[in-house]
Scaffold this motif. Structure first.
Motif, PDB file in Angstrom:
ATOM      1  N   GLU A 107       5.637  -5.539   1.996  1.00  0.00           N
ATOM      2  CA  GLU A 107       4.912  -5.567   0.726  1.00  0.00           C
ATOM      3  C   GLU A 107       3.645  -4.737   0.838  1.00  0.00           C
ATOM      4  O   GLU A 107       3.052  -4.629   1.904  1.00  0.00           O
ATOM      5  N   SER A 163       3.177  -3.750  -5.221  1.00  0.00           N
ATOM      6  CA  SER A 163       4.117  -2.643  -5.417  1.00  0.00           C
ATOM      7  C   SER A 163       5.357  -2.854  -4.560  1.00  0.00           C
ATOM      8  O   SER A 163       5.283  -3.352  -3.443  1.00  0.00           O
ATOM      9  N   GLN A 164       6.483  -2.432  -5.105  1.00  0.00           N
ATOM     10  CA  GLN A 164       7.741  -2.440  -4.369  1.00  0.00           C
ATOM     11  C   GLN A 164       7.749  -1.260  -3.401  1.00  0.00           C
ATOM     12  O   GLN A 164       7.153  -0.218  -3.673  1.00  0.00           O
ATOM     13  N   SER A 204      10.250   1.408  -1.578  1.00  0.00           N
ATOM     14  CA  SER A 204      11.591   1.982  -1.653  1.00  0.00           C
ATOM     15  C   SER A 204      11.686   3.136  -0.656  1.00  0.00           C
ATOM     16  O   SER A 204      10.986   4.151  -0.821  1.00  0.00           O
TER      17      SER A 204
END
Length: 105
Positions: free
Chosen positions: A41, A53-54, A56
């Protein structure tokens, strides 16, 4: 006649007020974590504001961020350690790139 002038003045005042608020633009923060599996995270904190925020493929982006100075925390997966980046400045209409963050064990 007096009423018409007053109405026009009120409409002009409201229009100027709306345009002033419409010109406030928000910025952003972006970066990349390596190795990608090292982080679970990313959090940005400024005063009482906390943004999440994610992640990726190791990349993260915070959008619609108010201008100010933030501390970005990368919460790690074991065996890696949490990392913080302080004094991340965000200005109107710009995305601040904090670059690559290397996770340490």
């Amino acid at each position: 006649m007096k009423r018409a002038s007053l109405s026009i003045l009120a409409i002009a005042g409201l229009s100027i007020g709306l345009l002033a608020f419409g010109s406030i633009k928000e910025g952003g923060i972006q970066g990349k974590v390596t190795p990608a599996e090292g982080a679970k995270e990313v959090v940005a904190i400024a005063g009482t504001d906390t943004l999440r925020s994610q992640i990726s493929n190791g990349a993260f982006v915070f959008s619609k961020v108010k201008k100010g100075t933030y501390t970005v925390w990368v919460k790690a997966n074991a065996p890696y350690k949490d990392i913080s980046i302080e004094n991340v400045a965000v200005i109107d209409s710009a995305t601040t790139d904090i670059g690559e963050i290397k996770m340490l064990q």
